[in-house]
Scaffold this active site. Structure first.
Site, PDB file in Angstrom:
ATOM      1  CG  ASP A 182       4.347   4.285   5.147  1.00 24.16           C
ATOM      2  OD1 ASP A 182       5.271   4.610   4.380  1.00 24.16           O
ATOM      3  OD2 ASP A 182       3.672   5.101   5.794  1.00 24.16           O
ATOM      4  CB  CYS A 211      -0.932  -0.038   1.197  1.00 30.65           C
ATOM      5  SG  CYS A 211      -0.152  -0.450   2.764  1.00 30.65           S
TER       6      CYS A 211
END
Lengths: 543, 677
Positions: free
Chosen positions: B357, B355
């Protein structure tokens, strides 16, 4: 009239699609007076597939160059697709199904021809006569008697021959009270709650009319109800219409009990949805359930839009109110709406289920349905003529009985150990109320059933359901008798969509079946272990 | 009686903390029942160093409500009314406490103290550092060893010809939010890994999350690439190639970006973004569209507001539920998990998930996919392993997301709550596929916020190591494992074709499969829950069956002996068989069945005798509190999601309660008990 006149083509080659989860069937399609059959041919291993034509709710046909597709939407919410070879044949079959599935005549319907093995005609029809319930009441109280004032159905065409009424009121007074009530449905006993000594009584609306008429015998009858409970007892009249609707009813000759005329009684209005709006709610819910392409949000929007769960909530909380009035307040309850054949029965039957442990048993629940719905004159033939798919709308259809079954299911979900019957029985009742090989749900009243000789010429559903092979499907393995009242939560978070019914043919069935098998296994394991306990009969020798 | 003894024990362990604080104690406080605002219980409020405790005055029950400070989410002081000053405490485990304090001054004091207590600034202030379950050092160490991730990778079949354990992150040299032990493709050299890590947000390079040994396909996870509009990184491209090569059966891999496309594109402007299919050979790129933590936080907020509505209509409720979007988000996470599970099991293609992080949505999606793929994760222990692997070890920021320490409120988001709900939704669809029950999920959720155990502290493995968590706190897993009998699903069938292997989800999209989880979000409103628990009933039946079994064996043994003796004494006397003491299994139901709620709405139709209801309710809740003491802290918080069923009278040990007595009991006398309570 002969069925053969309506059958244009008797047979054709076809493929049957039964939803996304079941494999398609191929074979010869046959049409008889009452059934659609698919015979898979001699070499196939699978069995004959059979559909009662009466259970077809709507039919849709489409033709291509050399074949046709018929979509059958059934009253039990199943959707079937037939792919038939030959345009002519498919159109003929479609027309024949259409004609045969909408026959009006009761005595040519399938129950009059159905003769299953192992059952005898006339069996189980006398399982649950009013007399039998009266015996129970008579053991508990002396204030009530069995009246045969309606022996020939002349006083009230929608009541059974015998009804339970206050002992102190004679048949003449009953007949006069009946003339003051719509359809002659004078107040009769629905349930006696022995622990509190109070009673649940039901009737239709009084014919007060714009002139505010009164009826001395009707007033006396209700006074006798209170006196029968205990001197000084109070009563509540639960009117299932809004107070405005009740007032409006006066213009057409109906109305409500005037306060001054019925001392000791207090009126409560709990509007319940009925008739066409209820049917529409059902139709919209089924539509929403059938639409698999929508997003989660639009699903919730449609679930909200159809209001079905709101109706469930209202029905349950009104029943709880009635039950609470009896059990907690020690008051007598009279329930009526307008005709007293729909939401009235919904409330009285649910209130009994909440209060009465006996009605939560297998036999007791069947008795309740027989007594409070069938014999109490719920017009099944009119209400269940069509289910959610039909385009032929007449204004009499309403899924009141289905709403009752849904409320029972909600009770069962909140009290999973307290009902002796399982979801299976509720599903069976739903199916049979709309289309059945048995005669139990035929006609609109006891009077009509007598005219059609239903009791002598058809089989009773109860004898069909109580065969040993059916028991496991219908019973709740978790049942443990619960002597207390079961008060459900009617908060929104506590009510759920009855997936087992509304999504029965849409969701994959296996996981819940696998779970059910396991529940049975756990319970029967215990039974077995218990039975296999060695009897330590041998006295211990004195050592 | 079990209850009072047990409470005493807790008090002893609590005592020293009570003394630490200069004891805030307020009398004549009223605790308002949320469902019907008429009801209120009078009692005394205590603030200790770790808990808010409300003790009711009612002499028989002295019902206690305990709330851990770390569970407190918000405290709201409302306008003073004639009756006193209302204080609303919302908890992270969805408990809502409405107190009315007579004096405005006292209320203010409590408010100020709670604000401070609910927002600790140092880890050392958290409950786990003072919580002492009276285990010795050895037991504590063993508890921490219960879940062992290196064992888990072994179970997957690693290392093997394609995957190896890499020490590139030793001492957290490459990525400080990753664990030190990671599996990477054999062909990925340290050079490639380090190079790739420099091209990824927070240096979270692609690493193995799950290996599907049946067909060598794998699920890998990472953060977004720092691709911007055109940047490339040879090592990162090589890294993805290495992942593909580690699955010889497939000539491409899926790269799944769990964000909505728009969000990912916006990231490019900040020098981040997503993989360009032109630069990476043999990848298929896919957006899934799970919203970010801020959207999720607001969504939950909206849903909880719906739950808090005062007497809403069915339409208000469903409209509000839809409007919150919560179930839509749950479905999005499930759909992503299903996509990955299908790619791995059906297509045999490896998947790289990321995604932004790679520690929120990625964790959700990887763990849902693993749960669908591998029945091991659907067992009690396997589920702990799954959380340990995809959440704890891969650096899900527990501290930030669940606000354990005072921090940025914008960091808070119900990320793992959503995963837990996904599991529940699956349990509803597959009642036989999970070894554990709903209570297990609810207790895990509770402890993620409670900070009573060290497992979920901090934001990464590195921080936990620095804090020496394992030496200073206890492990939740050991605690849950010890009480596993409470968490078993009696319907679990590991032998059935449906529950073995990958869970088979319906081919058609089914929105109606996603339901509002009342058992979680309304878990403290007992009145809303089913009044009888099938799970507990079946567990009791199973337990009894086993006992009968044992009893039978014992009896058979005895019979044998007797027969031997009888060979000597030839005299045989017939006697009635001893009635089984378990014959009373089908006892009467719980007594809540006998408590109606307020059905009359605002009509006040029965003004005469209703006021007693409130007392009955609370009395009943207390009786349930006595039942499950396996989890002391939870019981203390009057947390009994198991339903109201009094099973103690069923279980063989509590056999004193004869069923005949119960059923024969006059209802009125029954009521009278409640009234006096």
């Amino acid at each position: 009239m002969e069925f053969s006149d309506l059958i244009r083509t008797g047979r054709a080659q076809a493929k049957l699609l039964r939803g996304p989860e079941a494999p398609p069937l191929r074979g010869t399609l046959c049409l008889t007076g009452h059934h659609l059959l698919l015979s898979p041919g001699p070499q196939a291993t699978s069995e004959l597939w059979l559909l009662l034509l009466r259970s077809v709710d709507s039919i849709e046909k489409r033709v291509a160059s050399d074949s046709g597709t018929i979509t059958l939407r059934c009253k039990d919410l199943r959707v079937l697709q037939l792919e038939i070879e030959g345009v002519e044949a498919s159109l003929d079959i479609a027309r024949s199904i259409e004609a045969l599935s909408s026959l009006e005549s009761v005595i040519t319907s399938f129950p009059f021809f159905y003769r299953p093995k192992g059952l005898r005609l006339g069996d189980a029809w006398h399982f649950h006569p009013p007399e039998r319930y009266y015996k129970r009441v008579a053991r508990e109280t002396n204030a009530w008697r069995l009246s045969e004032v309606n022996e020939d159905f002349s006083v009230c065409p929608s009541y059974p021959r015998a009804v339970i009424v206050p002992r102190s009121v004679d048949d003449g007074a009953l007949a006069r009270s009946a003339r003051f009530r719509q359809g002659g449905r004078f107040p009769v006993l629905s349930y006696h709650h022995a622990p509190s000594g109070t009673v649940l009584v039901r009737s239709s609306q009084p014919l007060t009319g714009p002139q505010k008429r009164r009826c001395a015998e009707d007033e006396e009858l209700l006074r006798a109800v209170l006196l029968g409970a205990r001197p000084g007892a109070r009563g509540f009249i639960v009117d299932t219409r809004s107070s405005q609707a009740a007032k409006q009813a006066r213009m057409t000759g109906g109305g409500t009990e005037a306060k001054a005329a019925y001392p000791g009684w207090k009126r409560l209005h709990r509007p319940l949805e009925r008739g066409q709006p209820l049917q529409e709610s059902f139709v919209r819910l089924v539509e929403a359930c059938g639409d698999l392409q929508q997003s989660t949000d639009s699903w919730l929007r449609r679930l909200e839009g159809c209001c079905w769960l709101a109706h469930v909530k209202e029905a349950l909380s009104t029943a709880c109110l009635a039950a609470q009035g009896m059990e907690r307040e020690g008051a007598c309850i009279l329930v009526h709406g307008a005709e007293g054949t729909d939401s009235t029965l919904l409330v009285t039957s649910l209130a009994q289920l909440i209060l009465d442990p006996l009605s939560r048993t297998m036999a007791g629940f069947q008795e309740l349905v027989e007594r409070e719905w069938i014999q109490a004159g719920h017009p099944f033939q009119l209400r269940c003529a069509h289910s959610a798919f039909s385009h032929a709308r007449s204004k009499h259809e309403a899924p009141t009985f289905l709403l009752f079954l849904d409320c029972v299911w909600q009770l069962g979900r909140q009290f999973p150990l307290s009902l002796e019957f399982g979801e299976g029985l509720l599903l069976a009742l739903f199916e049979h109320a709309y289309a059945s090989p048995f005669g139990t749900f035929l006609c609109n009243s006891e009077k009509e059933r007598c005219l059609c000789e239903v009791r002598t010429r058809t089989h009773s559903l109860w004898s069909g359901l109580n065969q040993p092979k059916e028991r496991r499907k219908l019973r709740n393995p978790l049942y443990a008798p619960n002597p207390l009242a079961i008060w459900p939560s009617v908060e929104l978070q506590s009510l759920r969509l009855w997936q087992g019914l509304f999504l029965r043919w849409i969701r994959p069935p296996e996981p819940s079946e696998v779970a059910w098998e396991k529940v049975w296994q756990i319970v029967t394991d215990k039974e077995k272990t218990k039975l296999s306990q060695p009897t330590v009969s041998a006295s211990e020798p004195q050592l | 009686m079990r209850y009072s003894l047990w409470m005493q024990a807790t008090f002893i362990s609590e005592k020293k903390y009570t003394l630490l604080l200069e004891g805030v104690k307020v009398e004549n406080v009223r605790l308002v029942d949320r469902i019907s605002s008429k009801k209120a219980a009078l009692g005394t409020l205590y603030l200790t160093a770790t808990h808010v405790i409300f003790v009711e005055n009612a002499p028989d029950t002295r019902k206690e409500t305990w709330i851990l400070h770390s569970q407190i989410s918000t405290i709201e002081k409302q306008a003073t009314a004639a009756t006193g000053c209302p204080l609303l405490i919302r908890c992270k485990n969805f408990q809502l406490l409405q107190l009315i304090i007579p004096q405005e001054r006292d209320c203010h004091d409590v408010y100020i103290s709670l604000i401070r207590l609910a927002r600790p600034v140092k880890y050392e202030e958290l409950y786990c550092f003072s919580f002492n379950p009276k285990l010795d050092k050895e037991e504590r160490e063993q508890g921490w060893m219960l879940i062992d991730l290196s064992e888990e990778y072994k179970r997957m079949g690693l290392p093997n010809n394609y995957w190896q354990l890499s020490d590139v992150n030793r001492d957290y040299r490459v990525c400080d939010s990753y664990p030190t032990e990671l599996y990477v493709p054999k062909s990925a050299t340290a050079h490639i890994i380090v190079g790739s890590s420099k091209f990824r947000s927070r240096r979270r390079f692609p690493a193995l999350s799950y290996y599907y040994r049946d067909n060598h396909a794998s699920i890998c996870r990472s953060s977004q690439p720092l691709s911007g509009f055109s940047a490339r990184c040879l090592e990162d491209e090589q890294m993805l190639q290495a992942i593909r090569k580690a699955n010889p059966g497939s000539d491409f891999i899926y790269v799944v970006d769990t964000r909505p496309k728009l969000n990912a594109m916006a990231n490019r402007a900040a020098g981040k973004g997503y993989e360009n299919e032109d630069n990476y050979s043999n990848i298929k790129f896919q957006f899934i569209g799970i919203e970010n933590i801020h959207v999720m936080r607001n969504s939950l907020q909206k849903m909880l507001e719906v739950c808090e509505l005062k007497s809403p209509s069915m339409s208000d409720f469903l409209w509000g539920l839809e409007n919150s979007g919560w179930l839509r988000h749950i479905k999005a996470i499930m759909d992503a998990g299903i996509f990955i599970a299908k790619a791995v099991s059906e297509e045999g293609v490896s998947v790289l998930v990321h995604c932004s992080d790679g520690w929120d949505r990625t964790a959700q999606v990887c763990s849902v996919a693993s749960l669908l793929l591998d029945p091991h994760y659907r067992t009690l222990k396997g589920f702990m392993v799954l959380i340990e692997k995809d959440w704890i070890s891969f650096g899900h920021k527990f501290n930030h997301r669940y606000g354990n320490l005072d921090g940025d409120p914008k960091e808070i988001s119900p990320v793992i709550d959503q995963f837990i709900e996904c599991v529940w939704q699956l349990m509803e669809q597959f009642p036989c596929a999970f070894e554990f029950n709903e209570r297990f999920l609810i207790h895990i959720q509770h402890h993620i916020y409670s900070c009573q155990f060290g497992n979920f502290l901090c934001n990464s493995q590195k921080e936990r190591q620095e804090l020496k968590i394992q030496e200073r706190t206890y492990s939740l897993w050991a605690h849950l494992w010890k009480n596993r009998a409470d968490y078993m699903n009696p319907l679990f069938r590991d032998d059935h074709s449906q529950t073995r292997g990958t869970l088979r989800l319906p081919t058609t999209p089914c929105n109606f499969l996603y339901k509002f989880w009342s058992g979680m979000y309304n878990r403290f409103e007992k009145g809303l829950q089913p009044r009888q628990s099938v799970t507990d009933y079946l567990m009791a039946v199973k337990e009894e069956t086993q006992q009968l079994e044992e009893e039978r064996e014992a009896l058979e043994e005895r019979l044998e002996k007797i027969q031997k003796v009888q060979l000597n004494h030839t005299k045989v006397k017939a006697k009635q068989s001893e009635p089984s003491k378990h014959s009373g299994f089908s006892t009467s139901d719980n007594s809540t069945a006998n408590t109606p709620q307020d059905y009359s709405g605002n009509m006040k139709s029965f003004p005469s005798r209703s006021p007693s209801q409130g007392d009955e309710d609370s009395a009943l809740i207390l009786t349930q509190d006595n039942l499950k003491s396996s989890d002391p802290d939870l019981s203390a918080n009057s947390d009994q999601e198991s339903g109201v069923e009094d099973l103690s009278c069923r279980s063989p040990s509590g056999g004193e309660c004869a069923p005949s007595e119960d059923s024969g009991k006059d209802r009125d006398s029954d009521e009278a008990v409640f009234l006096t309570a």
